[in-house]
Write a protein that holds these residues in place. Structure first.
Motif, PDB file in Angstrom:
ATOM      1  N   ALA A  27     -10.490 -13.064   4.334  1.00  0.00           N
ATOM      2  CA  ALA A  27      -9.756 -12.764   3.098  1.00  0.00           C
ATOM      3  C   ALA A  27     -10.409 -13.548   1.973  1.00  0.00           C
ATOM      4  O   ALA A  27     -11.165 -14.494   2.208  1.00  0.00           O
ATOM      5  CB  ALA A  27      -8.285 -13.141   3.223  1.00  0.00           C
ATOM      6  N   ALA A  64      -4.541 -14.824  -0.743  1.00  0.00           N
ATOM      7  CA  ALA A  64      -4.731 -13.398  -0.459  1.00  0.00           C
ATOM      8  C   ALA A  64      -4.237 -13.054   0.942  1.00  0.00           C
ATOM      9  O   ALA A  64      -3.676 -11.977   1.161  1.00  0.00           O
ATOM     10  CB  ALA A  64      -6.198 -13.018  -0.616  1.00  0.00           C
ATOM     11  N   ALA A  68      -1.213 -10.440   1.720  1.00  0.00           N
ATOM     12  CA  ALA A  68      -1.477  -9.270   2.547  1.00  0.00           C
ATOM     13  C   ALA A  68      -0.553  -9.169   3.765  1.00  0.00           C
ATOM     14  O   ALA A  68      -0.464  -8.109   4.389  1.00  0.00           O
ATOM     15  CB  ALA A  68      -2.928  -9.277   3.016  1.00  0.00           C
ATOM     16  N   ARG A  99       2.108  -6.140   4.110  1.00  0.00           N
ATOM     17  CA  ARG A  99       1.425  -4.858   4.345  1.00  0.00           C
ATOM     18  C   ARG A  99       0.819  -4.838   5.745  1.00  0.00           C
ATOM     19  O   ARG A  99       0.866  -3.822   6.448  1.00  0.00           O
ATOM     20  CB  ARG A  99       0.342  -4.638   3.288  1.00  0.00           C
ATOM     21  CG  ARG A  99      -0.470  -3.405   3.489  1.00  0.00           C
ATOM     22  CD  ARG A  99       0.089  -2.228   2.720  1.00  0.00           C
ATOM     23  NE  ARG A  99      -0.824  -1.086   2.817  1.00  0.00           N
ATOM     24  CZ  ARG A  99      -0.513   0.040   3.402  1.00  0.00           C
ATOM     25  NH1 ARG A  99       0.690   0.222   3.886  1.00  0.00           N
ATOM     26  NH2 ARG A  99      -1.376   1.021   3.467  1.00  0.00           N
ATOM     27  N   GLU A 145      -6.348  -4.283   8.909  1.00  0.00           N
ATOM     28  CA  GLU A 145      -7.084  -4.372   7.646  1.00  0.00           C
ATOM     29  C   GLU A 145      -6.167  -3.842   6.535  1.00  0.00           C
ATOM     30  O   GLU A 145      -6.217  -2.655   6.202  1.00  0.00           O
ATOM     31  CB  GLU A 145      -8.379  -3.579   7.731  1.00  0.00           C
ATOM     32  CG  GLU A 145      -9.359  -4.159   8.720  1.00  0.00           C
ATOM     33  CD  GLU A 145     -10.645  -3.357   8.840  1.00  0.00           C
ATOM     34  OE1 GLU A 145     -10.641  -2.145   8.554  1.00  0.00           O
ATOM     35  OE2 GLU A 145     -11.654  -3.964   9.220  1.00  0.00           O
ATOM     36  N   PRO A 146      -5.319  -4.715   5.971  1.00  0.00           N
ATOM     37  CA  PRO A 146      -4.354  -4.257   4.984  1.00  0.00           C
ATOM     38  C   PRO A 146      -4.967  -3.833   3.645  1.00  0.00           C
ATOM     39  O   PRO A 146      -4.345  -3.113   2.879  1.00  0.00           O
ATOM     40  CB  PRO A 146      -3.413  -5.442   4.806  1.00  0.00           C
ATOM     41  CG  PRO A 146      -4.178  -6.619   5.283  1.00  0.00           C
ATOM     42  CD  PRO A 146      -5.157  -6.120   6.293  1.00  0.00           C
ATOM     43  N   ASP A 147      -6.187  -4.278   3.354  1.00  0.00           N
ATOM     44  CA  ASP A 147      -6.916  -3.847   2.162  1.00  0.00           C
ATOM     45  C   ASP A 147      -8.406  -4.052   2.439  1.00  0.00           C
ATOM     46  O   ASP A 147      -8.766  -4.668   3.446  1.00  0.00           O
ATOM     47  CB  ASP A 147      -6.439  -4.589   0.897  1.00  0.00           C
ATOM     48  CG  ASP A 147      -6.650  -6.087   0.980  1.00  0.00           C
ATOM     49  OD1 ASP A 147      -7.817  -6.520   1.166  1.00  0.00           O
ATOM     50  OD2 ASP A 147      -5.674  -6.842   0.853  1.00  0.00           O
ATOM     51  N   PRO A 148      -9.279  -3.534   1.598  1.00  0.00           N
ATOM     52  CA  PRO A 148     -10.729  -3.606   1.877  1.00  0.00           C
ATOM     53  C   PRO A 148     -11.303  -5.022   1.987  1.00  0.00           C
ATOM     54  O   PRO A 148     -12.335  -5.226   2.611  1.00  0.00           O
ATOM     55  CB  PRO A 148     -11.364  -2.869   0.695  1.00  0.00           C
ATOM     56  CG  PRO A 148     -10.293  -1.971   0.184  1.00  0.00           C
ATOM     57  CD  PRO A 148      -9.005  -2.698   0.430  1.00  0.00           C
ATOM     58  N   GLU A 149     -10.649  -6.010   1.410  1.00  0.00           N
ATOM     59  CA  GLU A 149     -11.167  -7.381   1.443  1.00  0.00           C
ATOM     60  C   GLU A 149     -10.497  -8.265   2.489  1.00  0.00           C
ATOM     61  O   GLU A 149     -10.827  -9.444   2.596  1.00  0.00           O
ATOM     62  CB  GLU A 149     -10.989  -8.060   0.069  1.00  0.00           C
ATOM     63  CG  GLU A 149     -11.848  -7.485  -1.036  1.00  0.00           C
ATOM     64  CD  GLU A 149     -11.249  -6.214  -1.638  1.00  0.00           C
ATOM     65  OE1 GLU A 149     -10.015  -6.118  -1.708  1.00  0.00           O
ATOM     66  OE2 GLU A 149     -12.012  -5.312  -2.011  1.00  0.00           O
ATOM     67  N   THR A 150      -9.532  -7.720   3.227  1.00  0.00           N
ATOM     68  CA  THR A 150      -8.750  -8.563   4.130  1.00  0.00           C
ATOM     69  C   THR A 150      -8.712  -7.976   5.535  1.00  0.00           C
ATOM     70  O   THR A 150      -8.378  -6.811   5.716  1.00  0.00           O
ATOM     71  CB  THR A 150      -7.303  -8.720   3.608  1.00  0.00           C
ATOM     72  OG1 THR A 150      -7.348  -9.171   2.250  1.00  0.00           O
ATOM     73  CG2 THR A 150      -6.522  -9.728   4.440  1.00  0.00           C
ATOM     74  N   THR A 151      -9.047  -8.804   6.509  1.00  0.00           N
ATOM     75  CA  THR A 151      -8.964  -8.449   7.923  1.00  0.00           C
ATOM     76  C   THR A 151      -8.168  -9.547   8.620  1.00  0.00           C
ATOM     77  O   THR A 151      -8.481 -10.726   8.468  1.00  0.00           O
ATOM     78  CB  THR A 151     -10.367  -8.361   8.544  1.00  0.00           C
ATOM     79  OG1 THR A 151     -11.125  -7.396   7.822  1.00  0.00           O
ATOM     80  CG2 THR A 151     -10.298  -7.974  10.004  1.00  0.00           C
TER      81      THR A 151
END
Length: 92
Positions: A3, A8, A12, A15, A70-76
């Protein structure tokens, strides 16, 4: 886990929980009380020094489930759910 920042990651989390597809339940079997760092990237000493979350688990069986999200493209995130079980705290 990846992240942009700790903030962040926290942002996240709601979500991530909505998106989580939980794997089959596994069981952690503890033969004695154990304290585990929540983030295995850190040593026990670093974890304590950094104020990281630690779990004090009694002996017994502890059911867990995990999900890769992966709740958004920048976060795993790898989420782990620890369930309370009636035999936790008893000696096996």
């Amino acid at each position: 886990m990846a992240a942009e920042s700790a903030e962040a990651t926290v942002a996240a989390a709601p979500r991530a929980l909505q998106l989580a597809e939980w794997e089959e339940e596994l069981v952690w079997e503890m033969t004695c009380r154990a304290t585990h760092p929540f983030d295995d990237h850190w040593t026990t000493e670093e974890s304590a020094a950094e104020g990281r979350l630690r779990l004090d688990l009694p002996a017994g069986r502890h059911p867990v489930r995990a999900a890769f999200v992966e709740p958004d493209p920048e976060t795993t995130l790898v989420l782990v759910r620890l369930f309370e079980r009636a035999d936790a705290g008893r000696r096996p």
